[in-house]
Design an enzyme around this catalytic site. Structure first.
Site, PDB file in Angstrom:
ATOM      1  N   TYR A 113       0.828  -1.213   0.000  1.00  0.00           N
ATOM      2  CA  TYR A 113       0.000   0.000   0.000  1.00  0.00           C
ATOM      3  C   TYR A 113       0.859   1.258   0.000  1.00  0.00           C
ATOM      4  O   TYR A 113       1.901   1.309   0.649  1.00  0.00           O
ATOM      5  CB  TYR A 113      -0.888   0.018   1.237  1.00  0.00           C
ATOM      6  CG  TYR A 113      -1.832   1.204   1.254  1.00  0.00           C
ATOM      7  CD1 TYR A 113      -2.985   1.192   0.476  1.00  0.00           C
ATOM      8  CD2 TYR A 113      -1.556   2.333   2.012  1.00  0.00           C
ATOM      9  CE1 TYR A 113      -3.840   2.271   0.464  1.00  0.00           C
ATOM     10  CE2 TYR A 113      -2.414   3.421   2.006  1.00  0.00           C
ATOM     11  CZ  TYR A 113      -3.551   3.393   1.237  1.00  0.00           C
ATOM     12  OH  TYR A 113      -4.407   4.471   1.222  1.00  0.00           O
ATOM     13  N   TRP A 115       1.167   5.630  -1.754  1.00  0.00           N
ATOM     14  CA  TRP A 115       0.866   6.569  -2.823  1.00  0.00           C
ATOM     15  C   TRP A 115       1.919   6.613  -3.914  1.00  0.00           C
ATOM     16  O   TRP A 115       1.624   7.071  -5.023  1.00  0.00           O
ATOM     17  CB  TRP A 115       0.664   7.966  -2.226  1.00  0.00           C
ATOM     18  CG  TRP A 115      -0.757   8.182  -1.819  1.00  0.00           C
ATOM     19  CD1 TRP A 115      -1.483   7.426  -0.947  1.00  0.00           C
ATOM     20  CD2 TRP A 115      -1.629   9.215  -2.300  1.00  0.00           C
ATOM     21  NE1 TRP A 115      -2.761   7.940  -0.851  1.00  0.00           N
ATOM     22  CE2 TRP A 115      -2.873   9.041  -1.654  1.00  0.00           C
ATOM     23  CE3 TRP A 115      -1.467  10.289  -3.176  1.00  0.00           C
ATOM     24  CZ2 TRP A 115      -3.958   9.891  -1.891  1.00  0.00           C
ATOM     25  CZ3 TRP A 115      -2.546  11.122  -3.400  1.00  0.00           C
ATOM     26  CH2 TRP A 115      -3.780  10.920  -2.769  1.00  0.00           C
TER      27      TRP A 115
END
Ligand SMILES: Nc1nc2c(c(=O)[nH]1)N[C@H]1C(S)=C(S)[C@@H](COP(=O)(O)OP(=O)(O)OC[C@H]3O[C@@H](n4cnc5c(=O)[nH]c(N)nc54)[C@H](O)[C@@H]3O)O[C@H]1N2
Ligand SMILES: Nc1nc2c(c(=O)[nH]1)N[C@H]1C(S)=C(S)[C@@H](COP(=O)(O)OP(=O)(O)OC[C@H]3O[C@@H](n4cnc5c(=O)[nH]c(N)nc54)[C@H](O)[C@@H]3O)O[C@H]1N2
Ligand SMILES: [Mo]
Length: 770
Positions: A113, A115
């Site tokens: 996970y 960005w």
């Protein structure tokens, strides 16, 4: 000397970099941007910082002892050995093959996970997932840290299509400007949060849109522990609330509507099921406890009962929009304020009307209320994952610590897989996860941890194999975000740092060692993929009779307008117009204020209708831990990215993350402005720099996320001020198992003694300067 200016894009928007002799020396806002983000100023310092990963590196203990659990993983004194690319690729390919053949592909945790960076081709997750799918699949993660409770609860009570619209097609700010009388937001409307959108927005539109709405007469009420959670120019009325108690406030607002004949019973009857259960709960008629009236809510939330009565009356009978920000659900029982907020909007009867009803995300992200792109964006194909194993994303430490153990999720009884190899690219769990000391213990369990990084983050320092990745400024790419105005070229501006390589090339070489190069690349370079991905998008658009220029023209123009953008008038407008023909995809076809499905799961922490369930920050021991800590998003950067950049550093105090506290509380504790304080909680502690502020509710402190985790100082979990040294690692509830990092309880004390240096940005032992 050579000097050039290149357009680029980050999640914090489109901008330009000034390059001299292969180095980024400055940034410039995009000339079209009405309100550029100051975050862009972090880029020059971060791009060439000594914390960049310059060469492949292997942790010495792993190199010498081979794969296996190691409680010393993450030890700040551990040494790394820098190796040749061929060596690291051979080691990594052999280890991937060992794990998948001995334990199966399920033993590879590739949820990874995070960005990463903007850019549709070199997007780190997409590349990693494509690679892992090519070699037989992996255990993936489901939902997000951002809005895990929205993602699981809303499909149950609104149906999946409407839940998707709620997250991805919110009516535009222009609709609010035109139709809304009153916008009541729980969790603020922080302009600094709207600077970011996944993929980066062409220009910053949300801040100006909020201001224009206020100028056109929209009234704003902000229910929040921080006065400055809304921009000054919207002149919001501030309802100061004890964090974690929004549900109590919403129930009391409904109490006023029910008891004063202000609830829209015709709407409730026609469009919802379960309103009666909510009503009898609120009125205390169902035998479950007290009457949830404003006096009761005052005792829980600290909001005066008179203020709540006045607010309920103000909301009734006009075009009112209820917005529940994502922070409010990023806490224990985070489902409840969403469900209660929706119930409140239903009582007001304006769901489905332009400018009224319910929303979740205005002010949380730049593209929420910025239009939608239903035709999609250019997208790197990821292939298919043949492994069906997954975990809810925020249960990573539980999975590593408790393989095989049972847990609940959305009505399923599940078991954690046994992950032997953890593969992370484009995320920083030692930024984002809760209770970092526990996460360190968890990272000691797998046989091998692999991290691709641009920088020596705390996560890289918990890895056995560290693979250097290029930044966006070192590769050609294109980008856009959901609802964006344009697709933009991001041409390479500088040469790669040290030996950093594009991850695409790393995976291609790994795939080759596993006999799968052709499968991974399909015979293409990443540059060829960029063309293919763009042209596929162009044909998709053309099938709808719309037109964008071909790739070469796009690349030389630098941007193309996205065709087929829509700005919806209302959420659930079709349903309101035709509740039978436009029935929701819920069991009842209506909005479920009571859900038989959720009720049937039998979860004590998420029953069949919205209820008040106090979280640990409300029930916690206030003598030992007198403050509620709000760990919100940093205004000076995106998460942990470019924390060493000029703008982010300018906010620090003695090099520590700033901790805001009400001046009265600071005085009572004898803490001086600008001093270093120790923040202590039941699980850990960190240092921070004290910033007194009248904007903070007494009894609350604010320490934003993203200071690089620094476990090097004796006697303190983090010397730099990462709030996840303090937070609790527990899911929202058995239903969603979402992240609860927003809130925790702490005490704050003066720090005495010699101040330990911040070592977070120093590369580990054994790593040479580039
Ligand atoms: N206490 C608390 N914790 C929270 C939250 C909270 O409210 N409170 N919020 C949560 C939320 S909503 C989120 S979304 C998460 C965010 O957590 P993350 O998304 O994990 O945070 P980032 O700092 O953006 O991490 C991205 C990493 O990717 C790296 N990177 C950038 N580009 C590339 C690339 O091209 N390739 C590779 N391999 N790496 C790259 C960066 O250097 C950085 O280390 O944090 C969560 N954590
Ligand atoms: N500059 C910048 N922008 C970002 C990010 C970033 O890192 N930097 N991260 C992005 C990401 S990934 C996400 S998911 C979004 C997150 O967007 P949000 O979740 O909306 O953002 P936060 O800043 O965590 O929280 C917003 C405000 O909620 C308030 N709040 C906290 N707890 C409570 C509560 O219990 N009740 C009430 N009423 N209010 C409360 C806090 O005062 C806080 O300032 O932001 C995005 N935007
Ligand atoms: Mo997020």
């Amino acid at each position: 000397m050579s000097r050039a200016v290149y357009p680029t894009s980050a999640h914090w928007g489109g901008y330009q970099v000034v390059v001299e002799d292969g180095r980024v020396v400055g940034v410039r806002p995009d000339p079209d941007d009405p309100a550029p983000s100051p975050i862009i100023a972090n880029t020059p310092g971060a791009q060439h910082h000594p914390s960049r990963v310059a060469r492949p590196a292997v942790r010495r203990r792993w190199l010498e002892h081979g794969p296996g659990p190691d409680p010393r993983r993450g030890d700040p004194d551990d040494e790394y050995v820098e190796v040749e690319w061929d060596t690291v690729l051979d080691l990594l390919a052999r280890e991937l093959d060992r794990v998948r053949s001995r334990h199966g592909n399920e033993a590879i945790y590739g949820g990874s996970y995070g960005w990463g960076s903007a850019g549709r081709i070199h997007h780190a997750q997409s590349q990693l997932h494509r690679f892992l799918n090519t070699i037989g699949g992996y255990t993936r993660s489901r939902t997000t840290y951002s809005h895990g409770a929205v993602e699981v609860l809303m499909p149950r009570i609104l149906g999946t299509p409407a839940a998707n619209r709620l997250l991805h097609r919110a009516p535009a700010w222009t609709v609010i400007r035109e139709h809304t009388d009153l916008l009541v937001t729980f969790g603020g409307l922080r302009v600094s949060n709207t600077w970011t959108s996944s993929g980066g927005r062409a220009v910053q539109t949300a801040g100006p849109a909020m201001r224009e709405a206020a100028e056109s007469g929209v009234e704003f009420v902000s229910v929040s522990p921080l006065r400055d959670d809304t921009p000054e120019d919207v002149k919001a009325d501030w309802v100061s609330i004890e964090p974690g108690t929004d549900t109590a406030v919403m129930l009391a607002l409904m109490h006023v509507l029910f008891t004063e004949g202000l609830a829209d019973t015709a709407f409730l009857d026609r469009y919802t099921v379960g309103a009666e259960a909510v009503r009898s709960y609120v009125l205390g008629e169902d035998g479950s406890g007290p009457v949830r009236d404003p006096e009761w809510a005052e005792s829980v939330s600290g909001v005066p009962a008179g203020e709540l009565r006045a607010l309920a009356r103000r909301m009734a009978g006009r075009r009112t929009l209820v917005n529940v920000g994502w922070s409010v659900q990023r806490a224990r029982h985070g489902e409840q304020p969403l469900w209660a907020g929706l119930a409140l909007a239903c009582c007001l009867g304006q769901v489905g009307l332009p400018g009224g009803g319910f929303a979740s995300g205005y002010g949380s992200m730049g593209n929420y209320g910025g239009g939608a792109t239903p035709l999609g964006l250019p997208r790197m194909p990821q292939g298919n994952n043949p492994v069906d194993s997954f975990i809810p994303v925020a249960r990573i430490a539980d999975m590593l610590l408790h393989p095989g153990e049972r847990y609940d999720f959305d009505g399923q009884e599940r078991r954690y897989p046994h992950a032997r190899l953890v593969y992370w690219a484009g995320g920083n769990p030692f930024h984002h996860h809760q209770d970092l000391a526990r996460l360190t213990e968890a990272f000691g369990r797998p046989d091998t941890v692999v991290v691709h990084e641009t920088h020596w983050t705390a996560t890289a320092r918990h890895a056995d194999i560290v693979v250097p990745a290029t930044t966006v400024l070192e590769r050609d790419d294109l980008t856009a975000s959901q609802g964006d105005l344009t697709v933009r070229a991001m041409p390479r501006a500088v040469p790669p740092h040290g030996q950093a390589r594009d991850e695409y090339d790393t995976y291609a070489d790994l795939a080759e060692r596993l006999g799968l190069r052709e499968e991974f690349t399909e015979g293409r370079t990443s540059g060829q993929w960029m063309r293919v991905v763009y042209e596929r998008w162009r044909s998709l658009v053309a099938r709808r009779g719309l037109d964008v220029p071909g790739f070469d023209e796009f690349w030389s123009l630098g941007r193309v307008e996205i065709p087929g953008r829509v700005e919806d008038e209302a959420l659930l407008g079709e349903f309101r117009a035709d509740p039978e023909g436009g029935a929701l995809r819920t069991p009842s076809g209506r909005i479920e204020l009571f859900s038989d499905t959720i009720d049937s799961f039998g979860y004590e922490d998420c029953p069949g209708h919205p209820v008040w369930l106090p979280g640990p920050t409300v029930t916690g021991d206030r003598d030992a831990w007198p403050f509620t800590l709000v760990a919100n998003q940093p205004s000076g950067r995106l998460h942990s990215q470019q924390d060493m950049g000029a703008h982010s550093m300018s906010q620090k105090v003695e090099g520590r993350a700033p901790l805001r506290m009400h001046p009265g509380d600071a005085r009572a504790l004898g803490l001086a402005e600008g001093s270093v304080v120790r923040v202590v909680g039941p699980r850990g502690s960190c240092l921070a720099g004290l910033v007194p502020s009248e904007s903070v509710r007494p009894g609350v402190v604010q320490l934003s996320t993203g200071a690089w985790y620094d476990p090097t100082a004796p006697g303190v979990t983090c010397a730099h001020g990462n709030p996840n040294a303090l937070t609790e690692d527990v899911g929202t509830s058995s239903l969603s198992q979402g992240c609860t990092g927003q809130l925790t309880r702490v005490r704050v004390e003066a720090f005495t003694g010699p101040l330990p240096p911040v070592r977070a940005f120093d590369p580990p032992r054994g790593v040479m300067p580039a």
